[in-house]
Design an enzyme around this catalytic site. Structure first.
Site, PDB file in Angstrom:
ATOM      1  N   ASP A  27      -6.673  -6.859   3.533  1.00  0.00           N
ATOM      2  CA  ASP A  27      -7.745  -6.237   2.749  1.00  0.00           C
ATOM      3  C   ASP A  27      -8.624  -7.305   2.115  1.00  0.00           C
ATOM      4  OD1 ASP A  27      -9.177  -4.231   1.283  1.00  0.00           O
ATOM      5  OD2 ASP A  27      -8.044  -4.873  -0.477  1.00  0.00           O
ATOM      6  N   TYR A  73       0.797  -1.226   0.000  1.00  0.00           N
ATOM      7  CA  TYR A  73       0.000   0.000   0.000  1.00  0.00           C
ATOM      8  C   TYR A  73       0.832   1.279   0.000  1.00  0.00           C
ATOM      9  CZ  TYR A  73      -4.619  -2.050   0.409  1.00  0.00           C
ATOM     10  OH  TYR A  73      -5.790  -2.707   0.142  1.00  0.00           O
ATOM     11  N   ASP A  98     -12.716  -8.882   3.314  1.00  0.00           N
ATOM     12  CA  ASP A  98     -13.934  -8.930   2.486  1.00  0.00           C
ATOM     13  C   ASP A  98     -14.556 -10.317   2.593  1.00  0.00           C
ATOM     14  OD1 ASP A  98     -13.772  -6.316   1.653  1.00  0.00           O
ATOM     15  OD2 ASP A  98     -13.959  -6.779  -0.486  1.00  0.00           O
ATOM     16  N   LYS A 136       2.285 -15.523   3.489  1.00  0.00           N
ATOM     17  CA  LYS A 136       2.585 -16.413   2.366  1.00  0.00           C
ATOM     18  C   LYS A 136       4.091 -16.633   2.416  1.00  0.00           C
ATOM     19  CE  LYS A 136       1.408 -18.525  -1.490  1.00  0.00           C
ATOM     20  NZ  LYS A 136       0.530 -19.724  -1.529  1.00  0.00           N
ATOM     21  N   ASP A 176      -3.751 -18.406   1.338  1.00  0.00           N
ATOM     22  CA  ASP A 176      -4.676 -19.149   0.466  1.00  0.00           C
ATOM     23  C   ASP A 176      -5.436 -20.202   1.276  1.00  0.00           C
ATOM     24  OD1 ASP A 176      -2.190 -20.349   0.772  1.00  0.00           O
ATOM     25  OD2 ASP A 176      -2.013 -21.052  -1.300  1.00  0.00           O
TER      26      ASP A 176
HETATM   27  C1  IPM Z   1     -10.744  -1.115   2.652  1.00  0.00           C
HETATM   28  C2  IPM Z   1     -10.835  -0.599   1.248  1.00  0.00           C
HETATM   29  C3  IPM Z   1      -9.626   0.285   0.976  1.00  0.00           C
HETATM   30  C4  IPM Z   1      -8.399  -0.562   1.103  1.00  0.00           C
HETATM   31  C5  IPM Z   1      -9.650   0.991  -0.390  1.00  0.00           C
HETATM   32  C6  IPM Z   1     -10.923   1.779  -0.594  1.00  0.00           C
HETATM   33  C7  IPM Z   1      -8.433   1.859  -0.593  1.00  0.00           C
HETATM   34  O1  IPM Z   1     -10.936  -1.626   0.343  1.00  0.00           O
HETATM   35  O2  IPM Z   1     -10.726  -0.293   3.592  1.00  0.00           O
HETATM   36  O3  IPM Z   1     -10.719  -2.327   2.839  1.00  0.00           O
HETATM   37  O4  IPM Z   1      -7.973  -1.204   0.134  1.00  0.00           O
HETATM   38  O5  IPM Z   1      -7.829  -0.579   2.179  1.00  0.00           O
HETATM   39 MN    MN Z   2     -11.048  -3.589   1.248  1.00  0.00          MN
END
Ligand code: IPM
Ligand code: MN
Length: 367
Positions: free
Chosen positions: A269, A161, A273, A212, A245
């Site tokens: 990140d 990042y 999700d 990893k 993974d």
């Molecule tokens: C998150 C989002 C951000 C990230 C994006 C919007 C830059 O996906 O907070 O998880 O990748 O950290």
């Molecule tokens: Mn994210």
């Protein structure tokens, strides 16, 4: 305070006057105390559904009775399109003066990817040194019958990042793009230490490192050694290691194995999700961008995006924003209020954005 007899009035009247003044004085003092003790919150509603869900989060926090003093900041893609402001140093310095920042969502399809993400969100994470991204997951994964309860601690200021790298011969057949991952011993270790401190306070007292290490041998080795060194200082906390993974499979098939997970910025990140998807959906996924050293404000935001397609329809679920506000209250040492919010969210009210916010606020207020 006026003394009795000051006005040469009869004692009874004087007493009455004194009581009235005392009452007024008390009220005035309470008013100023309230202002002094109110947590100063910077609100960045942002784009799309951001302002809608943030409004509900503020409503619920107010319903707890915790005093907050909010200041709105008009930032995000829409603001950028209007006058070019993303996050100037001047605004960033204003934000430093707050106790916490509550953010809705930023990003609009009219602005190319990366501009608002890097210029606003990541700039806040980097410049305010929000080195921990804490994302709790409580829910029952599809196909399971009992709920899981784990927390991902994502390193938030390093890894891929940071923007290391560059591009050469762009747009030609010989284009080269590199994007490095920066891992410092200091940055990695402080994040891992936070994960262990958190685990030590939780019932199961367990931390899993997710990386990893079999492929990213340089960064993985640094992470693994830092993890082992910190673990040695927490003999009461159990440990495990999973490749990222494999962790994706376990999130779906065996999420109960996890208590606290610590991982790098990009793995975190992606993994969070998936964490949202197996814990009732991203509409419930809260997050805290923390500066545990408290050298400045921390920032709290739902994990979801600005969802421009449903803006104004009342379809946005404000629960992730409300739970993020609960994480903010935890960090401001208002955990009792935060627990009340979480309990109210557990009742999973349905309806429009405002209906859900109202229902949670009513439970929290005890109505
Ligand atoms: C998150 C989002 C951000 C990230 C994006 C919007 C830059 O996906 O907070 O998880 O990748 O950290
Ligand atoms: Mn994210």
């Amino acid at each position: 305070m006026f003394k009795m007899g000051y006005f040469g009035l009869e004692p009874g009247i004087c007493r009455l006057r004194e009581e009235v003044l005392c009452h007024e004085e008390k009220a005035t003092r309470a008013f100023y105390d309230g202002l002094l003790m109110a947590h100063r919150i910077a609100l960045i509603g942002g784009d799309g559904i951001g302002p809608e869900v943030t409004a509900e989060a503020v409503k619920v926090v107010r319903a707890t009775g915790v005093a907050i003093d909010t200041t709105d900041f008009d930032l995000g893609g829409m603001r950028y399109l209007r006058d070019g402001e993303i996050l100037s140093d001047d605004v960033l310095n204003q934000l430093r003066g707050f106790d916490a920042i509550l953010l809705g969502a930023v990003g609009t399809p009219d602005v190319p990817p990366g501009i608002i993400e890097r210029g606003l969100l990541l700039k806040m994470r980097f410049d305010l040194d929000l080195y921990v991204n804490q994302r709790p997951f409580v829910g029952t994964a599809p196909g399971h019958v009992t709920p899981h309860d784990f927390v991902v601690i994502r390193e938030n200021t390093e890894g891929p990042y940071v923007g290391e790298g560059g591009v050469l011969r762009r747009g030609t057949p010989h284009e080269i793009a590199t994007q490095g991952s920066v891992n410092t011993r200091h940055g990695v270790e402080r994040c891992i230490r936070y994960a262990f401190e958190l685990a030590a306070k939780r019932e199961r007292k367990h931390v899993t490192l997710v990386h990893k290490t079999n492929v990213l041998t340089f960064a993985g080795d640094l992470w693994q050694r830092a993890f082992n060194d910190v673990a040695a200082q927490f003999p009461q906390v159990g440990t495990a290691y999973n490749h990222v993974d494999a962790a994706c499979i376990y999130f779906v098939e065996d999420p109960h194995r996890y208590d606290v997970i610590v991982t790098d910025n990009l793995f975190g990140d992606i993994l969070t999700d998936l964490g949202g998807a197996v814990s009732g959906g991203i509409g419930l996924a809260s997050s805290a961008n923390l500066n545990p050293a408290r050298t400045g404000p921390s920032m709290f935001e739902p994990s979801h995006g600005s969802a421009p397609d449903i803006v104004g329809t009342g379809k946005a679920n404000p629960t992730a924003a409300i739970l993020s506000a609960a994480l903010m209250l935890d960090f401001l040492n208002e955990s009792a209020a935060a627990d009340r919010i979480r309990a109210a969210c557990d009742t999973a009210p349905t309806g429009s954005t405002v209906d859900i916010g109202n229902a949670i606020a009513a439970i929290v207020a005890g109505k």
